[in-house]
Design a protein around this motif. Structure first.
Motif, PDB file in Angstrom:
ATOM      1  N   ALA A 109      19.731  62.796  25.156  1.00 41.02           N
ATOM      2  CA  ALA A 109      20.887  62.545  24.266  1.00 41.02           C
ATOM      3  C   ALA A 109      20.373  61.352  23.289  1.00 41.02           C
ATOM      4  O   ALA A 109      20.939  61.283  22.133  1.00 41.02           O
ATOM      5  CB  ALA A 109      22.017  62.001  24.956  1.00 41.02           C
ATOM      6  N   ARG A 110      19.418  60.517  23.907  1.00 34.89           N
ATOM      7  CA  ARG A 110      18.891  59.616  23.028  1.00 34.89           C
ATOM      8  C   ARG A 110      17.462  59.471  22.696  1.00 34.89           C
ATOM      9  O   ARG A 110      16.668  58.534  22.270  1.00 34.89           O
ATOM     10  CB  ARG A 110      19.051  58.229  23.838  1.00 34.89           C
ATOM     11  N   ALA A 111      16.782  60.829  22.874  1.00 37.27           N
ATOM     12  CA  ALA A 111      15.440  61.080  22.349  1.00 37.27           C
ATOM     13  C   ALA A 111      15.248  60.835  21.214  1.00 37.27           C
ATOM     14  O   ALA A 111      14.156  60.243  20.549  1.00 37.27           O
ATOM     15  CB  ALA A 111      15.041  62.411  22.819  1.00 37.27           C
ATOM     16  N   GLY A 112      16.031  60.695  20.054  1.00 36.02           N
ATOM     17  CA  GLY A 112      15.849  60.723  18.733  1.00 36.02           C
ATOM     18  C   GLY A 112      15.959  59.304  18.388  1.00 36.02           C
ATOM     19  O   GLY A 112      15.174  58.895  17.257  1.00 36.02           O
ATOM     20  N   ILE A 158       8.451  49.704  22.908  1.00 39.04           N
ATOM     21  CA  ILE A 158       7.782  50.383  24.093  1.00 39.04           C
ATOM     22  C   ILE A 158       6.488  50.883  23.738  1.00 39.04           C
ATOM     23  O   ILE A 158       5.970  52.287  23.855  1.00 39.04           O
ATOM     24  CB  ILE A 158       8.725  51.571  24.819  1.00 39.04           C
ATOM     25  N   PRO A 159       5.540  49.952  23.115  1.00 35.62           N
ATOM     26  CA  PRO A 159       4.127  50.375  22.729  1.00 35.62           C
ATOM     27  C   PRO A 159       3.356  50.994  24.010  1.00 35.62           C
ATOM     28  O   PRO A 159       2.275  51.625  23.559  1.00 35.62           O
ATOM     29  CB  PRO A 159       3.715  49.092  22.051  1.00 35.62           C
ATOM     30  N   GLY A 187      18.503  48.395  28.192  1.00 29.89           N
ATOM     31  CA  GLY A 187      18.550  48.673  26.595  1.00 29.89           C
ATOM     32  C   GLY A 187      17.721  50.157  26.180  1.00 29.89           C
ATOM     33  O   GLY A 187      17.979  50.522  25.020  1.00 29.89           O
ATOM     34  N   VAL A 188      16.759  50.412  27.168  1.00 27.42           N
ATOM     35  CA  VAL A 188      15.757  51.455  26.856  1.00 27.42           C
ATOM     36  C   VAL A 188      15.706  52.482  27.677  1.00 27.42           C
ATOM     37  O   VAL A 188      15.377  52.284  28.891  1.00 27.42           O
ATOM     38  CB  VAL A 188      14.314  50.995  26.715  1.00 27.42           C
ATOM     39  N   ASP A 237       9.756  53.833  14.540  1.00 29.86           N
ATOM     40  CA  ASP A 237       9.109  52.293  14.269  1.00 29.86           C
ATOM     41  C   ASP A 237       9.863  51.483  15.582  1.00 29.86           C
ATOM     42  O   ASP A 237       9.282  50.560  16.223  1.00 29.86           O
ATOM     43  CB  ASP A 237       9.734  51.964  13.108  1.00 29.86           C
ATOM     44  N   GLY A 238      11.036  52.010  16.045  1.00 26.81           N
ATOM     45  CA  GLY A 238      11.564  51.457  17.238  1.00 26.81           C
ATOM     46  C   GLY A 238      10.973  51.632  18.456  1.00 26.81           C
ATOM     47  O   GLY A 238      10.739  50.460  19.216  1.00 26.81           O
TER      48      GLY A 238
END
Length: 436
Positions: A328-331, A357-358, A392-393, A351-352
């Motif tokens: 649901a939050r992959a986008g 999460i680099p 939050g991730v 970009d987020g």
């Protein structure tokens, strides 16, 4: 048959790209559902020595890794190289045609049935340098060779996908064969929007042919019963729901039985920086750990990739780690635009994702994505949502529960041994929390 039957679709194009079947190396077919019976019809085929898988294996061997096993390492190394250095060579060595491609025998001699014969020619070696010994440091020439191999593979795979679209007229594509495990090439096909949706089964290579063989026998025998358990199924191996754990061989390990809030507990430990092995349910089919035999870690933890490679997996420092995210939050973090439940597609990142999460972003700006829904893996989905509430991730690093050179831990004893002899902090094994 494996690729199409596993998709659950009523119709699609099917592209199989491998090293070798009997004589075929590349097949384009159309799959359709015939009253509950999957049927495939071959529309075009290519034969040895025109083999993309053979070339990838030959260069993998030249670069000092095990052919047929470590092509993924070469794919990862490719992100660090410059393909321009050998682009002229590979444009000649693997040349596309109107109906497929050909391999130049001057560079890659045709295979023979006797072992010991070289897969690369003196002419090829004269241009790219001597084969790398496995203990030799990886240099720029090796990175550049990997880069051009990967670039040419992607170019040919896109060409074949367009050919499949033209021949079948279908708007969906199933991809099988060993080359289908090249997630970067599959990601390029998705990005090109040749098809509305692309599907790769969890076991696209030789191991998956057992499924296709069973489906074919069922269909050829006139079976009309639904093929339950094949479409969109990946957890097909054995399970150990109530293992009797004897920690005597590992005296340093400690066991604790957890209460009902296991997902919340695990998410909390991961949010505090622990690297945890997860052993639950049935073993995954195919080469990817998909949440039942996984090592999980927070992508927010500083130095986590270096720690995983050096002390847990014991593998090359340039190897990336895959992210797992709720569907649901992959986008929010990935641009793929479709589900990737079997970690078979590389996606560019938003970009987020680069900012937050680099650790899951490879040098080429992609990540080998796994999306998870509540239906696919309820526990893994709960863990991701719980981790998301804390940080939050809703994204975790997911890699297979093993160390380099060893199989995925299929049994409890294998998992305990992995915990005891690696840098894992803990193991969650069917509700038991085991630490050192």
């Amino acid at each position: 048959m494996t690729a199409f039957a596993a998709s659950g679709w009523s119709e699609s194009a099917v592209l199989v790209v491998d090293s070798l079947g009997e004589r075929q190396t590349t097949t384009i077919a159309r799959g359709r559902d015939d009253g509950g019976r999957p049927v495939t019809r071959t529309m075009e085929a290519m034969y040895d020595p025109a083999s993309l898988g053979y070339v990838y294996g030959a260069v993998t061997d030249h670069l000092g890794w095990r052919r047929g096993d470590e092509e993924g390492t070469v794919m990862a190394l490719a992100a660090l190289g410059d393909p321009a250095r050998f682009r002229h060579l590979f444009a000649r060595a693997i040349r596309t045609t109107s109906t497929g491609f050909v391999v130049d025998p001057v560079c890659f001699p045709p295979r023979v049935l006797t072992s010991g014969y070289p897969r690369t020619s003196p002419c090829f070696i004269a241009e790219v340098g001597a084969p790398r010994h496995p203990d030799e440091p990886v240099g720029q020439v090796h990175q550049d060779l990997a880069a051009v191999l990967q670039e040419r593979t992607e170019h040919v795979m896109l060409h074949l996908a367009r050919r499949a679209r033209l021949l079948t007229g279908s708007r969906r594509l199933c991809v099988g064969g060993g080359v289908a495990t090249n997630c970067v090439a599959i990601g390029r096909i998705v990005e090109a929007e040749i098809f509305d949706e692309v599907f790769v089964p969890p076991a696209p290579g030789d191991a998956g042919t057992a499924i296709g063989a069973a489906v074919a026998v069922h269909a050829d025998g006139g079976g009309r019963e639904p093929l339950a358990g094949i479409a969109r199924a990946c957890y097909l191996g054995p399970s150990y729901p109530e293992p009797k754990l004897d920690l005597t061989p590992w005296p340093g390990l400690k066991l604790k039985v957890l209460g009902p809030e296991i997902a919340e507990f695990l998410a909390d430990q991961l949010a505090h920086g622990m690297i945890v092995g997860l052993f639950q349910g049935r073993v995954e089919a195919g080469p990817r750990a998909l949440g039942n035999r996984s090592i999980l870690a927070s992508p927010l933890e500083a130095g986590v990739v270096e720690r995983l490679n050096a002390t847990v997996k014991f593998r090359e420092p340039f190897r990336p780690f895959a992210p797992v995210v709720t569907a649901a939050r992959a986008g929010e973090f990935f641009t793929l635009g479709q589900g990737s439940p079997y970690m078979s597609m590389a996606s560019r990142v938003t970009d987020g994702a680069r900012e937050r999460i680099p650790a899951i972003v490879h040098a080429n700006g992609t990540a080998r994505l796994q999306t998870v829904s509540a239906d696919q893996n309820p526990f893994m989905h709960q863990v991701l949502e719980a981790f998301g509430r804390r940080t939050g991730v809703p994204v975790l690093i997911n890699t297979s529960l093993n160390v380099k050179g060893r199989p995925i831990c299929g049994t409890p004893d294998m998992a305990l041994d992995c915990l005891a002899h690696s840098g894992l902090d803990a193991l969650l094994l069917e509700g038991r929390w085991i630490t050192k």
